[in-house]
Structures are given as C-alpha cells and as structure tokens.
Scaffold this motif. Structure first.
Motif, PDB file in Angstrom:
ATOM      1  N   HIS A 118     -21.988  34.446  44.039  1.00  0.00           N
ATOM      2  CA  HIS A 118     -21.383  33.605  45.080  1.00  0.00           C
ATOM      3  C   HIS A 118     -22.457  32.823  45.841  1.00  0.00           C
ATOM      4  O   HIS A 118     -22.245  32.398  46.972  1.00  0.00           O
TER       5      HIS A 118
ATOM      6  N   THR B 297     -15.795  24.318  46.520  1.00  0.00           N
ATOM      7  CA  THR B 297     -16.099  25.677  46.053  1.00  0.00           C
ATOM      8  C   THR B 297     -15.806  26.703  47.144  1.00  0.00           C
ATOM      9  O   THR B 297     -15.315  27.791  46.877  1.00  0.00           O
ATOM     10  N   THR B 298     -16.103  26.346  48.388  1.00  0.00           N
ATOM     11  CA  THR B 298     -15.785  27.253  49.497  1.00  0.00           C
ATOM     12  C   THR B 298     -14.272  27.462  49.573  1.00  0.00           C
ATOM     13  O   THR B 298     -13.799  28.546  49.898  1.00  0.00           O
TER      14      THR B 298
ATOM     15  N   PHE C 257     -18.203  32.529  48.601  1.00  0.00           N
ATOM     16  CA  PHE C 257     -19.293  31.554  48.396  1.00  0.00           C
ATOM     17  C   PHE C 257     -20.047  31.332  49.715  1.00  0.00           C
ATOM     18  O   PHE C 257     -19.422  31.153  50.763  1.00  0.00           O
TER      19      PHE C 257
ATOM     20  N   ASP D 169     -13.537  29.869  46.399  1.00  0.00           N
ATOM     21  CA  ASP D 169     -14.227  31.164  46.405  1.00  0.00           C
ATOM     22  C   ASP D 169     -14.618  31.504  47.839  1.00  0.00           C
ATOM     23  O   ASP D 169     -15.586  30.980  48.376  1.00  0.00           O
TER      24      ASP D 169
ATOM     25  N   ARG E  84     -22.874  28.914  42.112  1.00  0.00           N
ATOM     26  CA  ARG E  84     -21.457  28.570  42.121  1.00  0.00           C
ATOM     27  C   ARG E  84     -21.248  27.078  42.441  1.00  0.00           C
ATOM     28  O   ARG E  84     -20.214  26.518  42.142  1.00  0.00           O
TER      29      ARG E  84
ATOM     30  N   GLY F  18     -13.320  34.535  44.569  1.00  0.00           N
ATOM     31  CA  GLY F  18     -14.465  35.415  44.337  1.00  0.00           C
ATOM     32  C   GLY F  18     -14.120  36.885  44.308  1.00  0.00           C
ATOM     33  O   GLY F  18     -14.834  37.688  43.715  1.00  0.00           O
TER      34      GLY F  18
ATOM     35  N   GLU G 233     -13.637  30.461  40.228  1.00  0.00           N
ATOM     36  CA  GLU G 233     -13.233  29.387  41.137  1.00  0.00           C
ATOM     37  C   GLU G 233     -11.729  29.316  41.290  1.00  0.00           C
ATOM     38  O   GLU G 233     -11.210  29.043  42.367  1.00  0.00           O
TER      39      GLU G 233
ATOM     40  N   GLU H  27     -13.924  38.706  40.930  1.00  0.00           N
ATOM     41  CA  GLU H  27     -15.080  38.584  40.050  1.00  0.00           C
ATOM     42  C   GLU H  27     -15.247  39.780  39.114  1.00  0.00           C
ATOM     43  O   GLU H  27     -15.432  39.601  37.906  1.00  0.00           O
TER      44      GLU H  27
END
Lengths: 281, 119
Positions: free
Chosen positions: A212, A173-174, A180, A177, A216, B84, B80, B87
């Motif tokens: 975030h 996920t990092t 995050f 995003d 997430r 981000g 994802e 968003e």
C-alpha cells in the motif's frame, strides 16, 4: 473646485451555491441545499460561504483559518475539483451555479468539514522529520548545517506542502485502496529522504516499500493537477520508486550527510547594530 | 516479501516474455516451414518436437513466467478494485490459481513428452 471622485459600485452577479449538507445525528444521508447570493469581483468561495453563514443560514459548517492559502484548512470540492476555498475566486469559475461538497476520500464530520485523522496518521507514519545519527546535532542551536543551493533544490518544492489534503482527495488509488499511504505522505517521505541533512532514507524506504506504499501509485497525476502550492507529488512518488529500484539493483547511493558548521567566530558585527534577543527555545 | 521484489520480478518476467515469445514464434515458423498454420500444424510434427527435452523445459518455464507476470498484474487490479483490506485473500487466491495453472500445464507438457519418446 473640489474634485469629486466617483467610485463606481462594483457590479453584482447572483450566483447559486449548491452546498452539500449533512448532520450525522439528524440526517440519514447528505443532501444539497441551494443558496442564491450576490457576488462581486474578487470574492472567493470562502468569502461566499462566510457570507452564507453570516447572513443566510448560520447552521452551515465549514473549516477555514488563514484565508490566504497557507494553513490548508479550507479544501473543498468545487464543481467537482478539489480546491482551496480561499484561493478560488467565484467569478473565475465562469458558471452561475457553484457546487460545493466536502473533500472526497475523507469521512465527513459535518456539512463541509471532513475528518483528517487518518490522513495525519499516514503522514506521521513515514517519519516526517530530520533523522540524524547523532540526536544531539538537532539540539545544538549555535550551529547550522552546510547545504548547497543545489542540494536545497532537490527537495525544496516538496517542502511547500501545507497538508491541505487536496492531492489525497483527488487520488484515484486512495479512493479504491483505503490503506494506500496517499500522495501527501509519500511526497513527504521523499522530501525528508532527499534532504542532505537527513539520514533516514533507508528507514523510510522500508515503510513505503509495501503493497500500500509507492508501488500502488499508477501515475494518474491528479495529485499534481490539484496541488494549490505547485508541489508535484506524482514526481516524488516516481523518485521514491527510483530510489528503491536502484537499491534493489545494488546501486549504492553516494550522498554525503550534511555536516554541522561551527558558528563564524571571527566575524565581527558592525557597530551600532543591536544584539539579537536570546534564543527562546 | 517486499513489494519491490514482487515488482522487480514483474519487470524481469515482462522482459523475459518478449524473449520467450520471440523464440516461440521463431521455432514455430521453422517447424511448420512454408506449409502454413492449417497444413503445417500436425500432431506428428508436434510430437516429434516434444521428443526434445529442451522444448519441454522451455515451455514449462514460459508458462511459469506468463503465470507470474499475469497474476501480479491481476493482483494490482484486484487490490485496487476490491480495496486494500482484501490483499491477503487476493494473494492466497492468486498463488493457488497460479500454482494450479503451472502444475496442470507442466503435467500436460511432461505427459506429451513422455508419450512422444514412447515411455
């Protein structure tokens, strides 16, 4: 007759190290360079790269400090898995080629060194310290907090974090995003919130309850797999979600803030025991 | 809106969908009876059912629930996938798409109801 002890020379194995090199001022993009060096039993990745830097190529840059898994400086991507260089023995990898790359999800500074600025900013953003309603509690050095062993166990494993960034680099996920918070910061948000000495859970839950934050995470569990300290960040994130969900359903947390205990005035020290030095802080 | 509110709505709509889908299947099979899908599903039958305002309301609520649940899931995937920083754009796009789906679906359902009752 004198007994002569024959010390058998350790067998040496030649291992090829494919190391990612990158000098931002000079190179357009990272490239790999190979080094063949002799490895003996017990040598760690950190020993090997120190060997290369001292005897083969002194332009190789890496970061390390304590060389015993405490400081969290020497995280590397070893054969595709984030590991601490000082805690990974070369021969235990069971390969003749070892590929070393800087940790993913971090900007590269040079060669194997990455920039932790963003990582530490995220860590700071979740208020990683004990928050008391009365700040003077924290400066009263003569007193201590009353906390039962059970209460201590609620957060103990999460406090083993050394901020080495391995979980952050393993997290899918990092990777996708960039905003995050990451498993490390979220775990620390839970670690301080679960501490009975702390009163900052509501503040921290507001910080992690954003697009975030903890929602997430979809529980890949890579963070837990790679943690060199046995911390389970994936669990901590699920516990954070549980805390938030419980509040959304109207459940009131029934935790009492740990009180300050007065120093044991009645206890008399045994004779002949020297006095402790005065507090230095 | 806090992320946990959106997440909670996602869970609630998920549970509602199980219920709504069961109701949909049950009343559908009751409607066509033993005739089967091919023969039983006729315009006259559906038109008769659409005369009942409750069905109209039920299907609009069903549509809104499905739209929210699907769009929240899509939002998670898109954040994802694109990162981000997108968003806000993703939120706006999905809200517009969702509103369009619900409004158009409601328009069709309500029109069919009005046609059936002969307005």
């Amino acid at each position: 007759m004198a007994v002569t002890k024959v010390v058998e020379k350790e067998k040496e194995v030649t291992i090829t190290f494919r190391i990612q090199r990158y000098m931002p001022e000079k190179d357009e993009k990272p490239y790999f360079k190979e080094y063949k060096i002799p490895i003996t039993r017990g040598m760690t990745i950190l020993d090997a790269i120190a060997y290369i830097q001292e005897r083969v190529d002194n332009t190789l840059s890496f970061r390390a400090s304590c060389r015993m898994g405490i400081c969290g400086s020497c995280g590397l991507l070893v054969n595709g898995i984030p590991r601490l260089a000082c805690q990974t023995q070369v021969l235990q990898l069971n390969t003749t080629v070892v590929e070393l790359r800087p940790l993913p999800n971090f900007p590269i500074v040079k060669d194997l060194i990455v920039d932790f600025t963003g990582f530490f900013e995220k860590h700071r953003s979740i208020k990683p310290y004990i928050i008391r309603p009365d700040v003077s509690d924290l400066s009263d050095l003569d007193k201590e907090y009353i906390q039962s062993p059970e209460e201590h166990l609620m957060y103990l494993q999460f406090s083993y974090c050394i901020k080495c960034g391995l979980c952050y680099s393993a997290c899918p996920t990092t990777y996708t995003d960039e905003l995050f918070l990451g498993p490390q910061a979220l775990t620390q948000a839970y670690r301080y919130s679960a501490d009975t000495r702390d009163n900052g859970i509501e503040e921290r839950l507001l910080i992690v309850d954003n697009p975030h934050g903890c929602w997430r995470c979809h529980f890949a569990g890579a963070c837990t797999m790679v943690c060199p300290r046995g911390v389970d960040p994936a669990l901590a994130i699920q516990l954070l979600k549980k805390e938030i969900a419980a509040r959304r359903f109207g459940a009131k947390p029934r935790r009492e803030l740990a009180k300050l205990a007065p120093p044991p005035k009645e206890a008399k020290p045994r004779p002949n025991i020297p006095k402790p030095p005065p507090p230095s802080v | 809106m806090r992320e946990s509110t959106l997440w909670l709505l996602h869970i609630i709509t998920g549970l509602l969908l199980v219920l709504f889908f069961a109701v949909h299947l049950a009343e559908f099979s009751a409607l066509v009876g033993g005739a089967g899908y091919e023969e039983g599903l006729t315009y006259t039958l559906l038109s008769e059912r659409a005369q009942n305002i409750l069905y109209t309301v039920f299907y609009i609520v069903f549509l809104a629930t499905v739209t929210y649940h699907a769009n929240y899931g899509l939002r998670v995937l898109l954040i994802e996938w694109l990162g981000g920083r997108w968003e806000k754009a993703i939120n706006i796009l999905l809200i517009l798409l969702g509103l369009a789906a619900v409004l158009y679906g409601s328009y069709v359902t309500i029109t069919f109801h009005l046609m059936s009752v002969g307005v």
